[in-house]
Design a protein around this motif. Structure first.
Motif, mmCIF file in Angstrom:
data_model
loop_
_atom_site.group_PDB
_atom_site.id
_atom_site.type_symbol
_atom_site.label_atom_id
_atom_site.label_comp_id
_atom_site.label_asym_id
_atom_site.label_seq_id
_atom_site.Cartn_x
_atom_site.Cartn_y
_atom_site.Cartn_z
ATOM 1 N N ASN A 201 -12.671 43.981 -13.631
ATOM 2 C CA ASN A 201 -11.344 44.095 -14.227
ATOM 3 C C ASN A 201 -10.412 44.966 -13.394
ATOM 4 O O ASN A 201 -9.361 45.401 -13.897
ATOM 5 C CB ASN A 201 -11.450 44.649 -15.642
ATOM 6 C CG ASN A 201 -12.058 43.644 -16.599
ATOM 7 O OD1 ASN A 201 -11.712 42.471 -16.591
ATOM 8 N ND2 ASN A 201 -13.013 44.093 -17.413
ATOM 9 N N GLN A 202 -10.798 45.246 -12.143
ATOM 10 C CA GLN A 202 -9.915 46.046 -11.308
ATOM 11 C C GLN A 202 -8.556 45.352 -11.217
ATOM 12 O O GLN A 202 -8.457 44.159 -10.930
ATOM 13 C CB GLN A 202 -10.515 46.229 -9.914
ATOM 14 C CG GLN A 202 -9.729 47.228 -9.059
ATOM 15 C CD GLN A 202 -10.424 47.550 -7.744
ATOM 16 O OE1 GLN A 202 -11.484 47.024 -7.440
ATOM 17 N NE2 GLN A 202 -9.829 48.434 -6.955
ATOM 18 N N SER A 203 -7.505 46.110 -11.460
ATOM 19 C CA SER A 203 -6.187 45.508 -11.671
ATOM 20 C C SER A 203 -5.566 44.944 -10.399
ATOM 21 O O SER A 203 -4.794 43.987 -10.454
ATOM 22 C CB SER A 203 -5.232 46.537 -12.277
ATOM 23 O OG SER A 203 -5.088 47.651 -11.415
ATOM 24 N N TYR A 204 -5.865 45.545 -9.266
ATOM 25 C CA TYR A 204 -5.246 45.094 -8.018
ATOM 26 C C TYR A 204 -6.116 44.046 -7.352
ATOM 27 O O TYR A 204 -7.334 44.233 -7.253
ATOM 28 C CB TYR A 204 -5.060 46.273 -7.059
ATOM 29 C CG TYR A 204 -4.304 45.923 -5.788
ATOM 30 C CD1 TYR A 204 -2.919 45.985 -5.752
ATOM 31 C CD2 TYR A 204 -4.978 45.516 -4.644
ATOM 32 C CE1 TYR A 204 -2.226 45.662 -4.595
ATOM 33 C CE2 TYR A 204 -4.295 45.194 -3.489
ATOM 34 C CZ TYR A 204 -2.920 45.272 -3.465
ATOM 35 O OH TYR A 204 -2.230 44.942 -2.325
ATOM 36 N N PRO A 205 -5.555 42.941 -6.906
ATOM 37 C CA PRO A 205 -4.144 42.557 -6.990
ATOM 38 C C PRO A 205 -3.856 41.819 -8.290
ATOM 39 O O PRO A 205 -4.736 41.166 -8.851
ATOM 40 C CB PRO A 205 -3.977 41.634 -5.797
ATOM 41 C CG PRO A 205 -5.318 40.977 -5.646
ATOM 42 C CD PRO A 205 -6.328 42.002 -6.046
ATOM 43 N N SER A 206 -2.622 41.896 -8.720
ATOM 44 C CA SER A 206 -2.212 41.218 -9.951
ATOM 45 C C SER A 206 -1.235 40.095 -9.674
ATOM 46 O O SER A 206 -0.618 39.568 -10.591
ATOM 47 C CB SER A 206 -1.579 42.226 -10.910
ATOM 48 O OG SER A 206 -0.410 42.797 -10.336
ATOM 49 N N SER A 207 -1.075 39.724 -8.411
ATOM 50 C CA SER A 207 -0.113 38.690 -8.021
ATOM 51 C C SER A 207 -0.629 37.961 -6.792
ATOM 52 O O SER A 207 -1.526 38.441 -6.085
ATOM 53 C CB SER A 207 1.241 39.329 -7.698
ATOM 54 O OG SER A 207 1.114 40.168 -6.562
ATOM 55 N N LEU A 208 -0.050 36.819 -6.529
ATOM 56 C CA LEU A 208 -0.404 36.058 -5.335
ATOM 57 C C LEU A 208 -0.079 36.846 -4.077
ATOM 58 O O LEU A 208 -0.872 36.891 -3.130
ATOM 59 C CB LEU A 208 0.339 34.724 -5.341
ATOM 60 C CG LEU A 208 0.229 33.860 -4.087
ATOM 61 C CD1 LEU A 208 -1.214 33.498 -3.798
ATOM 62 C CD2 LEU A 208 1.088 32.595 -4.229
ATOM 63 N N MET A 209 1.105 37.484 -4.042
ATOM 64 C CA MET A 209 1.465 38.241 -2.833
ATOM 65 C C MET A 209 0.512 39.409 -2.622
ATOM 66 O O MET A 209 0.226 39.812 -1.485
ATOM 67 C CB MET A 209 2.912 38.716 -2.893
ATOM 68 C CG MET A 209 3.253 39.591 -4.066
ATOM 69 S SD MET A 209 5.019 40.012 -4.088
ATOM 70 C CE MET A 209 5.236 40.475 -5.803
ATOM 71 N N GLY A 210 -0.021 39.973 -3.737
ATOM 72 C CA GLY A 210 -1.009 41.043 -3.610
ATOM 73 C C GLY A 210 -2.305 40.540 -3.012
ATOM 74 O O GLY A 210 -2.929 41.211 -2.192
#
Length: 1010
Positions: A201-210
């Motif tokens: 559940n590690q939050s990063y990355p939360s987006s495609l760019m991430g």
């Protein structure tokens, strides 16, 4: 757990069916390994080598010889395959066969997980190159059988979990032997995707760019680690470096993501094998330029049930078109010489793969290309051409025996041999007993008709127009018939058993009273029947599948897409009221010539040969609107909120050129937009400045020579104290400390690299290349500029002072709704203000906003622009600018600059766009009336001398859309009437990103409207 799994695998391998050199203590060891010869077959040795009446000879699981003059050894097992066709078994290089699908890890409470849960590995849980599929195997006989039934004999299995998901192995679908023989290569591939692991559940990355930024950082870190620069051990990076020589497979997904994956690969010298999703035809020229090999699934969408005209309206034109176009994808790839292989990984039902394969051939894919994509090409990719993918001497005896041409609908796969082991899929040469018979027993004659599929026969018995209920069971060679008598009072039956003897069925019958007698059924064929068969053949020809016409691809391939990419024109506007935005002011009855994408001449009575003449009498010509703060045209996430700084990400990676909001903005006179990261972090991601070139690619839309920007943010969104995230910072004071921390670290980072680059010491240790620190260093070097989300005057003051301490300046404060309170300080600092015209009160920190803000800042010498921050408002920025006339008595010319020249100045592109001046880019708009009027419409919107929106053609465009919908609706209805599978209409929800949108999905609602 992994060690335990490996031990189980080894136990099964060693003791379940031991290798030849293992002692045999539970019986005799001798086994018979004779030659096997498949004779008289049509054999495809490869996709390009076909032999007629040939023999395939093999022994010990390998091909000994293939040809028309093969000498079959004595004692060989001979299988006569007259009339049958043999193909190499298929290879799937993208499978999860034998790998348990990961289950999502439950969240612990409401707190967000920011750090990795592992020690000794990479800092991000979603990077797992240390995972090896061969250590986590569970051979599944049932799943293997399903794959063999559709032609596969060898697969690459991997775990599709994580951004870097570890390695895959190559093994066969061999039920008879064990992993010691099945596994051909324990590590053959390394796998990538843009999707996080379900196990963390590690939050990063939360987006495609991430995800893209993270992959880049891994490559940099791996190089740094390989050079021995790390003081600690990192098992993930060690494995990543060890896997670099394997084939690199990237599960990209949609059409734009394939281009993004290729872009990353080219940056690091990697030519990924890219798994797509069947939409490659939509941007075939760009796909060709990637020079990649593609893994293509054969999972076509089912027809939409559009019987209900109201529900049918929910189906978008793009979805209708894709249903029509998808089966042509492989034909188009083949025509463009793009290398591809096929996978069954996306088929929910295995049988659909073979059906869709045949459909693609029917729709134009050459059979030779289809066969190569399933055999030779994957074998070549895997560097296993000597072993699999063909039936040359020495290759594995992996082959199919098919009733005929495998690409024909009526052909049946009879057998799939894997490593010389026979797997019967559909028994060869089943006696066909279908037909009409004269059935005789107990001095009675009946009409017996047997029909249906060979594996599901049906029988009908009748006499004197009376039908007798009949049940047939046929298990070759035995036949059983149970026939109900005509006695209607009691249930009584005739029971017949027997076999087929040439054209006769015969055997023993037991009558209803228990008396035994014989029976015969003699096949009949009357003249009438022959005539009926002729009619049936005619009907069969009528029912032969027809290939529909492919709906033309548009750019982009959705409603309002261009039939062809629009190109530059020489256009002469005559007699317009020209809003120059320069010292000349507004010019009446003036001509403007645009040529080669530039504004070429401004004057009266201009005349140019071959120019397109546009009568602009009574109309207004202006520079195109520039939206300084936009979130349109962004794919899968506007915020990378997994960390409090995300300087490593860039919107340039995720420009969505297919977003309908581009077209809608063009219809409102917008020609360019600054696409900004959201405001989840004090330090956000880098911006992308684009021109709205509808139908062009993301790379073609980016203005590469424009100065580079980054989004910062202040206030409620970044401190997240009301979000429950628990992330630092939680106060406005903490926000300042985040900036202090990062800029002090950036200075130290610069010093380390300066020292390293100037040092003459041998064996010096290089600092770690950090994308995030590199970007912050660009700010310190005045090579990247800040646009900052802001509201409260205290924070605005704080950031200006902090910037001055670190010897740079803020370029733009965006929103800046308390800018009127500190306008003098802003002017002194040299920062611009990009604000809303009259939004206020939508959250607490906006309570002091006033509609006079733009005029008051402008009066203090601040360069002011009005932005949208909203996909809907951006279509009416001309009206937003007009509000400055009402609120503050700003002149019309000055108010118009708030959406043209001034945002160009804030973005430092005013030498190219923002006004009508000779030499500037031809980004201009022709309006039907004064552009500040609520009645004005954009009649023509031109970018770089190309007309991307034309109001005069809008009616024709709408007519084309309706015509295509009608045509496709009829095709969908026809598909349903033919009994094809259908799906319920689905509405494609398209929401809008805003500063505070988290995650990859858009939302329609927003705090500003609540």
């Amino acid at each position: 757990m992994r060690i335990c799994t490996l031990l189980v695998v080894l136990f099964v391998s060693f003791f379940g069916n031991a290798q030849d050199y293992f002692p045999k203590n539970d019986g005799v060891k001798q086994s018979f390994k004779n030659h096997v010869a498949i004779t008289n077959a049509t054999i495809y040795v490869s996709s390009s080598q076909k032999l007629e009446k040939a023999t395939l000879l093999f022994k010990d699981g390998k091909v000994i010889e293939v040809g028309t003059l093969v000498v079959v050894p004595k004692n060989a097992t001979i299988i006569n395959a007259t009339g049958k066709t043999i193909y190499p078994s298929f290879i799937d290089i993208y499978s999860e066969f034998g790998i348990d699908k990961p289950q999502p890890t439950p969240r612990k409470g409401f707190a967000t997980q920011y750090d990795s849960s592992r020690e000794g590995y990479y800092w991000n849980d979603h990077i797992k190159p240390e995972y090896n599929a061969y250590e986590n195997l569970k051979y599944d006989d049932k799943a293997a059988n399903l794959l063999r039934e559709i032609g596969f004999g060898t697969v690459v299995s991997h775990s599709n979990d994580g951004i870097i998901a570890g390695t895959g192995l190559l093994w066969t679908l061999n039920d008879t032997d064990n992993n010691a023989k099945r596994i051909l290569n324990t590590k053959v591939s390394q796998h990538f995707s843009f999707t996080k692991s379900k196990l963390s559940n590690q939050s990063y990355p939360s987006s495609l760019m991430g995800s893209m930024a993270l992959i880049r950082q891994v490559y940099h870190d791996a190089k740094w680690y390989a050079n021995g620069n790390s003081k600690t051990k990192d098992l993930s990076l060690e494995n990543f470096n060890a896997n670099r020589n394997l084939i690199q497979i990237f599960d990209a997904g949609d059409i734009l993501n394939k281009l993004r994956a290729s872009k990353i690969g080219k940056e690091f010298g990697i030519n990924y094998i890219i798994k797509g999703n069947g939409d490659e035809f939509e941007k075939i020229e760009e796909i060709k330029k990637t020079n990649a090999t593609y893994i293509i699934p054969l999972d076509f969408p089912e027809a939409y049930d559009v019987s209900d005209p109201y529900l049918a309206q929910q189906v978008s034109l793009s979805d209708m078109k894709f249903w029509n176009q998808a089966p042509f994808n492989l034909k188009i790839l083949a025509e463009n010489n793009i290398n591809f292989v096929l996978t069954a990984s996306d088929n929910k039902k295995a049988k659909d793969f073979l059906d869709n394969l045949r459909k693609t051939v029917l729709y134009g894919l050459p059979k030779e290309k289809a066969l190569a994509a399933l055999t030779e090409t994957p074998a070549k990719i895997l560097n296993q051409s000597a072993l699999i993918g063909s039936l040359n001497k020495g290759s594995l005896a992996n082959f199919l025996i098919v009733s005929g041409d495998i690409f024909e609908e009526k052909s049946t796969i009879h057998e799939n041999w894997v490593q010389g082991n026979r797997n019967i899929v559909d028994k060869m040469d089943i006696e066909d007993i279908r037909g009409d018979y004269n059935l005789t027993f107990a001095n009675q004659t009946f009409d017996l008709s047997i029909s249906g599929e060979l594996d599901k026969l049906e029988a009908k018995t009748s006499k004197d127009s009376i039908n007798y209920g009949t049940k047939l069971t046929y298990k070759e060679p035995w036949l059983t018939l149970v026939i109900k008598t005509k006695d209607t009072i009691t249930n009584s039956y005739y029971r017949l058993t027997g076999i087929k003897n040439k054209t006769t069925l015969e055997g023993k019958a037991v009558l209803e009273n228990g008396t035994e007698t014989s029976w015969t059924a003699i096949k009949k064929e009357t003249a009438e029947k022959k005539e009926e068969k002729k009619e049936e053949k005619k009907e069969e020809k009528k029912d032969e599948p027809k290939v529909p016409e492919m709906i033309p691809v548009t750019y982009p391939n959705i409603a309002y897409g261009n039939a062809v990419k629009p190109t530059q024109e020489t256009i002469l506007f005559k007699n317009a009221t020209v809003w120059t935005g320069e010292k000349e002011g507004n010019l009446t009855e003036t001509d403007v010539l645009i040529q080669n994408g530039k504004i070429a001449q401004i004057g009266k009575n201009l005349s140019v040969p071959n120019a397109k003449i546009v009568d602009a009498t009574g109309k207004h010509l202006t520079a195109g609107i520039i939206d300084e703060h936009s979130h349109i045209a962004i794919s899968k996430g506007v915020n990378e909120g997994g960390q409090n700084s995300s300087a490593e990400v860039t919107i340039e990676d995720v420009v969505n050129s297919d977003d309908i909001n581009i077209y809608r903005n063009l219809s409102g006179g917008v020609t360019s937009a600054n696409l900004l990261h959201g405001s989840a972090n004090p330090i956000g991601g880098r911006a992308a400045f684009i021109k709205l070139k509808w139908g062009y690619t993301p790379d073609e839309m980016l203005v590469k020579e424009a100065p580079k920007y980054i989004k910062f943010a202040l206030g409620e969104n970044v401190k997240q104290s009301n979000w429950g995230s628990g992330r630092f910072p939680q106060t406005r004071m903490g926000v300042e400390q985040v900036y202090e921390d990062y800029f002090s670290r950036a200075l130290e980072y610069k010093k380390e690299w300066t020292a390293y680059n100037t040092s003459k010491v041998k064996n010096k240790v290089a600092p770690r290349f950090d994308i995030e620190m590199e970007v912050l260093g660009q700010i310190l070097d005045k090579k990247r500029f800040i646009t900052c989300h802001s509201y409260v005057q205290s924070e605005i003051n704080m950031l200006m002072k902090l910037a001055e301490r670190y010897n740079f300046k803020i370029q733009t404060f965006t929103h800046i709704l308390e800018g009127y309170k500190v306008a003098d300080k802003m002017a002194a600092h040299g920062v611009g203000g990009s604000t809303f015209a009259d939004w206020w009160g939508y959250k607490y920190e906006v309570k002091d906003a006033i509609p006079y803000n733009a005029a008051l800042m402008n009066g203090q010498g601040v360069v002011v622009s009005i932005n949208s921050d909203d996909a809907e408002m951006s279509r009416r920025l001309n009206q937003e600018a007009a509000k400055a006339v009402k609120y503050g008595n700003v002149s019309e010319e000055e108010a118009w600059k708030f959406v043209t020249l001034n945002p160009a100045k804030l973005l430092q592109v005013d030498d190219k766009i923002g006004s009508i001046k000779v030499g500037k880019d031809a980004d201009i708009v022709l309006w039907t009336a004064n552009p500040l009027s609520i009645y004005a419409k954009a009649e023509k919107t031109i970018v770089d001398g190309i007309i991307f929106y034309d109001l005069e053609k809008e009616a024709a465009t709408l007519a084309t859309i309706q015509k295509q919908r009608n045509e496709l609706t009829n095709n969908l209805l026809e598909a349903k009437n033919k009994g094809l599978k259908t799906q319920a209409p689905k509405k494609k929800d398209v929401g809008h990103y805003h500063c505070d949108t988290l995650g990859e999905n858009c939302v329609v609602s927003h705090a500003k409207y609540q």
